[in-house]
Design a protein around this motif. Structure first.
Motif, PDB file in Angstrom:
ATOM      1  N   MET A   1      24.864  20.078  59.389  1.00  0.00           N
ATOM      2  CA  MET A   1      24.391  19.817  60.747  1.00  0.00           C
ATOM      3  C   MET A   1      25.428  19.003  61.512  1.00  0.00           C
ATOM      4  O   MET A   1      26.352  18.460  60.944  1.00  0.00           O
ATOM      5  CB  MET A   1      23.074  19.056  60.709  1.00  0.00           C
ATOM      6  N   PHE A   2      25.225  18.896  62.823  1.00  0.00           N
ATOM      7  CA  PHE A   2      26.114  18.111  63.647  1.00  0.00           C
ATOM      8  C   PHE A   2      25.863  16.633  63.405  1.00  0.00           C
ATOM      9  O   PHE A   2      24.787  16.227  62.999  1.00  0.00           O
ATOM     10  CB  PHE A   2      25.896  18.426  65.130  1.00  0.00           C
ATOM     11  N   ALA A 182      19.710  20.925  54.075  1.00  0.00           N
ATOM     12  CA  ALA A 182      20.011  20.475  55.436  1.00  0.00           C
ATOM     13  C   ALA A 182      20.668  19.104  55.477  1.00  0.00           C
ATOM     14  O   ALA A 182      21.557  18.869  56.300  1.00  0.00           O
ATOM     15  CB  ALA A 182      18.742  20.464  56.277  1.00  0.00           C
ATOM     16  N   ILE A 183      20.242  18.176  54.590  1.00  0.00           N
ATOM     17  CA  ILE A 183      20.712  16.801  54.721  1.00  0.00           C
ATOM     18  C   ILE A 183      21.444  16.278  53.498  1.00  0.00           C
ATOM     19  O   ILE A 183      21.769  15.085  53.438  1.00  0.00           O
ATOM     20  CB  ILE A 183      19.534  15.853  55.050  1.00  0.00           C
ATOM     21  N   TYR A 189      27.937  23.892  51.874  1.00  0.00           N
ATOM     22  CA  TYR A 189      28.095  25.211  51.260  1.00  0.00           C
ATOM     23  C   TYR A 189      27.014  26.192  51.721  1.00  0.00           C
ATOM     24  O   TYR A 189      27.033  27.358  51.331  1.00  0.00           O
ATOM     25  CB  TYR A 189      28.024  25.076  49.724  1.00  0.00           C
ATOM     26  N   THR A 190      26.086  25.713  52.522  1.00  0.00           N
ATOM     27  CA  THR A 190      24.992  26.577  52.973  1.00  0.00           C
ATOM     28  C   THR A 190      24.946  26.669  54.492  1.00  0.00           C
ATOM     29  O   THR A 190      25.376  27.650  55.090  1.00  0.00           O
ATOM     30  CB  THR A 190      23.644  26.045  52.438  1.00  0.00           C
ATOM     31  N   LEU A 194      27.353  28.822  57.629  1.00  0.00           N
ATOM     32  CA  LEU A 194      26.569  29.694  58.508  1.00  0.00           C
ATOM     33  C   LEU A 194      26.882  29.393  59.965  1.00  0.00           C
ATOM     34  O   LEU A 194      27.130  30.300  60.763  1.00  0.00           O
ATOM     35  CB  LEU A 194      25.075  29.497  58.232  1.00  0.00           C
ATOM     36  N   PHE A 195      26.893  28.109  60.303  1.00  0.00           N
ATOM     37  CA  PHE A 195      27.193  27.714  61.680  1.00  0.00           C
ATOM     38  C   PHE A 195      28.629  28.066  62.056  1.00  0.00           C
ATOM     39  O   PHE A 195      28.904  28.535  63.161  1.00  0.00           O
ATOM     40  CB  PHE A 195      26.966  26.218  61.868  1.00  0.00           C
ATOM     41  N   ASN A 196      29.558  27.802  61.127  1.00  0.00           N
ATOM     42  CA  ASN A 196      30.975  28.047  61.405  1.00  0.00           C
ATOM     43  C   ASN A 196      31.260  29.523  61.659  1.00  0.00           C
ATOM     44  O   ASN A 196      32.244  29.867  62.318  1.00  0.00           O
ATOM     45  CB  ASN A 196      31.837  27.544  60.250  1.00  0.00           C
ATOM     46  N   THR A 197      30.399  30.376  61.128  1.00  0.00           N
ATOM     47  CA  THR A 197      30.579  31.823  61.316  1.00  0.00           C
ATOM     48  C   THR A 197      29.848  32.326  62.549  1.00  0.00           C
ATOM     49  O   THR A 197      30.412  33.055  63.371  1.00  0.00           O
ATOM     50  CB  THR A 197      30.072  32.588  60.076  1.00  0.00           C
TER      51      THR A 197
END
Length: 216
Positions: A1-2, A182-183, A189-190, A194-197
């Motif tokens: 997450m950000f 998430a945290i 690795y999850t 996903l976000f970077n793609t």
């Protein structure tokens, strides 16, 4: 997450963006549910653009502490729906799609200003860029098919009736799994890949649509 601590100079942009994004996301859930006959959210004062009605105190504080948080979920009573499956899916989709539309509007506004030759103030540039990336992030994140996210609600409405009780049975474990990925460092690795793609891919897709609209 950000994480706000990784980008302290983005603090104001992030606060403004999340106030808008969370508020409209939850309003969209409430509005669509109301249109399908469920007055629950409206009766609880959630059919409003007032961010105070939608922000969860703990979820908001955690955003600033660990870079992860949430808004106050909109209550939905499926018994009001004539077609619970269809209404349930559309109510769940309404929030993430609102974030996607907000990102598209922000990217369109930025490109329109550039094409017009307007010197965009640094503050506005930073705000629009943050609105694009964070709203796409919220769109993708909320569609992850794990409770308590919208993606899980969509899946639970789409699966056959015989499977739904099994999903409900394992909801508590799904919620735990969600927190773990998430945290914890597993997010590297999850969720992070996903976000970077997906975020750059969606931005590029928006760029193609906007370019076509402006004849670029």
């Amino acid at each position: 997450m950000f994480s706000l601590f990784n980008n302290p100079e983005q603090l104001v942009y992030i606060i403004i963006t999340l106030l808008i994004a969370f508020t409209l996301h939850e309003f969209a859930h409430a509005y669509v549910a109301y249109k399908f006959g469920d007055p629950t959210a409206k009766n609880q004062g959630r059919l409003t653009f007032n961010p105070i009605k939608h922000l969860d105190p703990i979820g908001t504080i955690l955003i600033f502490i660990i870079g992860f948080g949430w808004a106050k979920p909109v209550p939905v009573n499926r018994f009001y729906f004539k077609n619970p499956r269809l209404a349930g899916v559309l109510v769940s989709l309404a929030g993430p799609l609102t974030n996607l539309v907000l990102a598209f509007i922000a990217q369109t506004a930025y490109i329109a200003l550039v094409i017009a030759g307007i010197q965009v103030p640094l503050f506005l540039t930073g705000l629009l860029m943050t609105m694009i990336s964070l709203n796409i992030l919220l769109f993708v994140f909320n569609l992850i098919p794990l409770p308590p996210l919208d993606g899980y609600r969509i899946i639970s409405d789409l699966v056959p009736n015989r499977i739904r009780p099994k999903l409900t049975q394992y909801e508590q474990y799904g919620g735990l799994l969600f927190l773990v990925i998430a945290i914890t460092p597993l997010s590297n690795y999850t969720i992070t890949p996903l976000f970077n793609t997906t975020i750059p891919a969606i931005q590029q897709f928006f760029g193609v649509i906007i370019g076509t609209l402006f004849g670029l």
